[in-house]
Design a protein around this motif. Structure first.
Motif, PDB file in Angstrom:
ATOM      1  N   CYS A  72       0.863  -1.179   0.000  1.00  0.00           N
ATOM      2  CA  CYS A  72       0.000   0.000   0.000  1.00  0.00           C
ATOM      3  C   CYS A  72       0.901   1.230   0.000  1.00  0.00           C
ATOM      4  O   CYS A  72       2.118   1.119   0.047  1.00  0.00           O
ATOM      5  N   SER A  73       0.286   2.396  -0.044  1.00  0.00           N
ATOM      6  CA  SER A  73       1.025   3.658   0.045  1.00  0.00           C
ATOM      7  C   SER A  73       0.748   4.251   1.417  1.00  0.00           C
ATOM      8  O   SER A  73      -0.397   4.592   1.727  1.00  0.00           O
ATOM      9  N   TYR A  74       1.784   4.333   2.246  1.00  0.00           N
ATOM     10  CA  TYR A  74       1.605   4.866   3.594  1.00  0.00           C
ATOM     11  C   TYR A  74       1.707   6.384   3.535  1.00  0.00           C
ATOM     12  O   TYR A  74       2.685   6.933   3.034  1.00  0.00           O
ATOM     13  N   ARG A  75       0.676   7.050   4.023  1.00  0.00           N
ATOM     14  CA  ARG A  75       0.668   8.515   4.048  1.00  0.00           C
ATOM     15  C   ARG A  75       0.981   8.977   5.459  1.00  0.00           C
ATOM     16  O   ARG A  75       0.231   8.705   6.394  1.00  0.00           O
ATOM     17  N   TYR A  76       2.120   9.652   5.600  1.00  0.00           N
ATOM     18  CA  TYR A  76       2.496  10.215   6.897  1.00  0.00           C
ATOM     19  C   TYR A  76       2.588  11.720   6.747  1.00  0.00           C
ATOM     20  O   TYR A  76       3.408  12.230   5.987  1.00  0.00           O
ATOM     21  N   ARG A  77       1.695  12.411   7.462  1.00  0.00           N
ATOM     22  CA  ARG A  77       1.626  13.872   7.392  1.00  0.00           C
ATOM     23  C   ARG A  77       1.528  14.347   5.941  1.00  0.00           C
ATOM     24  O   ARG A  77       2.141  15.323   5.542  1.00  0.00           O
ATOM     25  N   GLY A  78       0.756  13.595   5.138  1.00  0.00           N
ATOM     26  CA  GLY A  78       0.495  13.979   3.757  1.00  0.00           C
ATOM     27  C   GLY A  78       1.489  13.454   2.742  1.00  0.00           C
ATOM     28  O   GLY A  78       1.223  13.452   1.554  1.00  0.00           O
ATOM     29  N   GLN A  79       2.638  12.987   3.177  1.00  0.00           N
ATOM     30  CA  GLN A  79       3.655  12.478   2.255  1.00  0.00           C
ATOM     31  C   GLN A  79       3.445  10.978   2.038  1.00  0.00           C
ATOM     32  O   GLN A  79       3.293  10.223   2.995  1.00  0.00           O
ATOM     33  N   LEU A  80       3.444  10.555   0.764  1.00  0.00           N
ATOM     34  CA  LEU A  80       3.253   9.139   0.449  1.00  0.00           C
ATOM     35  C   LEU A  80       4.584   8.388   0.459  1.00  0.00           C
ATOM     36  O   LEU A  80       5.570   8.840  -0.119  1.00  0.00           O
ATOM     37  N   LEU A  81       4.581   7.252   1.126  1.00  0.00           N
ATOM     38  CA  LEU A  81       5.747   6.380   1.194  1.00  0.00           C
ATOM     39  C   LEU A  81       5.298   4.965   0.848  1.00  0.00           C
ATOM     40  O   LEU A  81       4.242   4.523   1.302  1.00  0.00           O
ATOM     41  N   PRO A  82       6.083   4.230   0.065  1.00  0.00           N
ATOM     42  CA  PRO A  82       5.675   2.863  -0.267  1.00  0.00           C
ATOM     43  C   PRO A  82       5.850   1.930   0.930  1.00  0.00           C
ATOM     44  O   PRO A  82       6.780   2.085   1.723  1.00  0.00           O
ATOM     45  N   PHE A  83       4.935   0.970   1.048  1.00  0.00           N
ATOM     46  CA  PHE A  83       5.036  -0.053   2.084  1.00  0.00           C
ATOM     47  C   PHE A  83       4.733  -1.398   1.446  1.00  0.00           C
ATOM     48  O   PHE A  83       3.831  -1.521   0.622  1.00  0.00           O
ATOM     49  N   ALA A  84       5.480  -2.411   1.835  1.00  0.00           N
ATOM     50  CA  ALA A  84       5.206  -3.780   1.392  1.00  0.00           C
ATOM     51  C   ALA A  84       5.698  -4.749   2.452  1.00  0.00           C
ATOM     52  O   ALA A  84       6.626  -4.459   3.203  1.00  0.00           O
ATOM     53  N   GLU A  85       5.045  -5.892   2.505  1.00  0.00           N
ATOM     54  CA  GLU A  85       5.429  -6.962   3.418  1.00  0.00           C
ATOM     55  C   GLU A  85       5.141  -8.279   2.730  1.00  0.00           C
ATOM     56  O   GLU A  85       4.144  -8.418   2.015  1.00  0.00           O
ATOM     57  N   GLY A  86       6.008  -9.238   2.915  1.00  0.00           N
ATOM     58  CA  GLY A  86       5.806 -10.536   2.290  1.00  0.00           C
ATOM     59  C   GLY A  86       6.377 -11.657   3.124  1.00  0.00           C
ATOM     60  O   GLY A  86       7.233 -11.441   3.987  1.00  0.00           O
ATOM     61  N   ALA A  87       5.885 -12.854   2.864  1.00  0.00           N
ATOM     62  CA  ALA A  87       6.377 -14.035   3.580  1.00  0.00           C
ATOM     63  C   ALA A  87       6.099 -15.268   2.734  1.00  0.00           C
ATOM     64  O   ALA A  87       5.259 -15.249   1.831  1.00  0.00           O
ATOM     65  N   GLU A  88       6.832 -16.333   3.048  1.00  0.00           N
ATOM     66  CA  GLU A  88       6.597 -17.630   2.420  1.00  0.00           C
ATOM     67  C   GLU A  88       6.560 -18.689   3.503  1.00  0.00           C
ATOM     68  O   GLU A  88       7.385 -18.666   4.422  1.00  0.00           O
ATOM     69  N   TRP A  89       5.581 -19.586   3.390  1.00  0.00           N
ATOM     70  CA  TRP A  89       5.424 -20.671   4.349  1.00  0.00           C
ATOM     71  C   TRP A  89       5.419 -21.997   3.616  1.00  0.00           C
ATOM     72  O   TRP A  89       4.949 -22.093   2.495  1.00  0.00           O
ATOM     73  N   GLU A  90       5.924 -23.021   4.276  1.00  0.00           N
ATOM     74  CA  GLU A  90       5.832 -24.381   3.753  1.00  0.00           C
ATOM     75  C   GLU A  90       4.622 -25.039   4.390  1.00  0.00           C
ATOM     76  O   GLU A  90       4.458 -25.011   5.614  1.00  0.00           O
ATOM     77  N   LEU A  91       3.770 -25.606   3.555  1.00  0.00           N
ATOM     78  CA  LEU A  91       2.566 -26.290   4.024  1.00  0.00           C
ATOM     79  C   LEU A  91       2.728 -27.790   3.795  1.00  0.00           C
ATOM     80  O   LEU A  91       3.303 -28.208   2.792  1.00  0.00           O
ATOM     81  N   ARG A  92       2.211 -28.584   4.703  1.00  0.00           N
ATOM     82  CA  ARG A  92       2.222 -30.047   4.563  1.00  0.00           C
ATOM     83  C   ARG A  92       0.816 -30.584   4.813  1.00  0.00           C
ATOM     84  O   ARG A  92       0.100 -30.087   5.679  1.00  0.00           O
ATOM     85  N   ARG A  93       0.458 -31.587   4.045  1.00  0.00           N
ATOM     86  CA  ARG A  93      -0.828 -32.250   4.228  1.00  0.00           C
ATOM     87  C   ARG A  93      -0.688 -33.228   5.389  1.00  0.00           C
ATOM     88  O   ARG A  93       0.203 -34.065   5.398  1.00  0.00           O
ATOM     89  N   ASP A  94      -1.561 -33.080   6.368  1.00  0.00           N
ATOM     90  CA  ASP A  94      -1.482 -33.900   7.573  1.00  0.00           C
ATOM     91  C   ASP A  94      -2.904 -34.267   7.992  1.00  0.00           C
ATOM     92  O   ASP A  94      -3.679 -33.386   8.392  1.00  0.00           O
ATOM     93  N   GLY A  95      -3.250 -35.531   7.867  1.00  0.00           N
ATOM     94  CA  GLY A  95      -4.589 -35.976   8.276  1.00  0.00           C
ATOM     95  C   GLY A  95      -5.707 -35.324   7.492  1.00  0.00           C
ATOM     96  O   GLY A  95      -6.748 -35.015   8.051  1.00  0.00           O
ATOM     97  N   GLY A  96      -5.491 -35.087   6.205  1.00  0.00           N
ATOM     98  CA  GLY A  96      -6.523 -34.484   5.364  1.00  0.00           C
ATOM     99  C   GLY A  96      -6.600 -32.971   5.425  1.00  0.00           C
ATOM    100  O   GLY A  96      -7.446 -32.371   4.779  1.00  0.00           O
ATOM    101  N   ARG A  97      -5.726 -32.340   6.202  1.00  0.00           N
ATOM    102  CA  ARG A  97      -5.714 -30.875   6.324  1.00  0.00           C
ATOM    103  C   ARG A  97      -4.315 -30.354   6.018  1.00  0.00           C
ATOM    104  O   ARG A  97      -3.323 -31.030   6.248  1.00  0.00           O
TER     105      ARG A  97
END
Length: 109
Positions: A72-97
């Motif tokens: 998103c674009s973070y607005r602080y006191r009217g000034q726009l600053l870029p913001f981003a966050e990301g992550a990666e997770w490993e998923l495993r099938r366990d008991g049907g879930r």
């Protein structure tokens, strides 16, 4: 708060997770929650995140990688600053879930 998928795959995954996705609110940048105008008031525009989700299969049919990025674009006191966050997770099938078994990485700008 709006969640705006960046592509059709992200929109489909948000629907599967019962997360309410919406179209972009117009030509203006999507503002981050908590932003402020030049005078310190909370940003009056629609706030939320653009969401990009990738679900990847692996050679092992019981494992997958889930990558999520929000921005998103973070607005602080009217000034726009870029913001981003990301992550990666490993998923495993366990008991049907599917369950999270590891976090591969997490970053924030």
């Amino acid at each position: 708060m709006l969640l705006v998928p960046t592509d059709s795959a992200s929109a489909a995954l948000l629907r599967l997770a019962n997360m309410p996705a919406t179209a972009p609110p117009g030509p203006h940048p999507l503002l981050c929650p908590g932003g402020t105008e030049a005078d310190g008031r909370r940003a009056a525009s629609a706030v939320g995140y653009s969401i990009h989700i990738v679900l990847s299969d692996s050679a092992n049919t019981t494992a997958r990688q889930l990558r999520v990025m929000r921005g998103c674009s973070y607005r602080y006191r009217g000034q726009l600053l870029p913001f981003a966050e990301g992550a990666e997770w490993e998923l495993r099938r366990d008991g049907g879930r599917w369950r999270v078994v590891a976090t591969s990485y997490h970053w924030v700008t």
